[in-house]
Write a protein that holds these residues in place. Structure first.
Motif: not given
Length: 181
Positions: A108-117, A138-145
């Motif tokens: 999901a991170t690689g597909k640039r889906l919205p990911v929240i953790a 993970l932040r750099t990869a676009g994950v909302e932490l």
């Protein structure tokens, strides 16, 4: 309200025992929820897996499917990984996908889906130098932490359960994803 598909992924941490209520809350917010668990979380919830599958309308998954088998879930519109343990955060950041839910999160991170953790760990583990490196990766990869002031603040070492795991914060972050779509 349009129903969107949420892949709700959970590690083995005490907040996982509240997952039925979280699923119900997400459903009232318009999400079609698919539940994925680490193998240990699946073991912890083994007596509830059938009920959780009935609640979501999808099989609860904790193992990779065999090659050639069809996907059992619809594609995700968003991913919420909570609770995400110290081990999970570090494995995900390093791309170590030995279990299904970390593999799903990595894809999901690689597909640039919205990911929240929302990480869930104690203060001693949160102080380990690799943890901050992994959070930054993970932040750099676009994950909302949702960590620290924006989410879950690590509890003291060795509590029986987290003192306050803010599930509403995670679900509110999903509402922001819906609003932006």
């Amino acid at each position: 309200m349009t129903t969107r598909t949420l892949h709700l992924l959970c590690s083995a941490a005490p907040p996982v025992f509240d997952i039925a209520h979280v699923i119900e809350d997400a459903q009232t917010r318009g999400w079609d929820v698919c539940l994925g668990l680490t193998p240990t979380a699946a073991h912890w919830l083994s007596g509830s897996l059938d009920g959780l599958a009935a609640l979501t309308g999808h099989p609860v998954r904790w193992q990779y499917k065999f090659p050639g088998q069809p996907d059992l879930w619809p594609a995700a519109d968003a991913v919420l990984f909570a609770p995400a343990t110290f081990n999970t955060v570090n494995a995900w950041a390093l791309g170590l996908t030995s279990n299904l839910v970390i593999g799903l999160a990595a894809e999901a991170t690689g597909k640039r889906l919205p990911v929240i953790a929302m990480p869930c760990t104690n203060t001693a583990l949160a102080a380990h130098p690799q943890f901050e490196v992994s959070l930054n990766t993970l932040r750099t990869a676009g994950v909302e932490l949702l960590h620290g002031e924006t989410g879950y603040t690590p509890d003291p070492v060795d509590p029986d359960a987290p003192l306050n795991f803010p599930w509403p914060t995670a679900l509110n972050a999903l509402s922001q994803v819906s609003a932006q779509a």
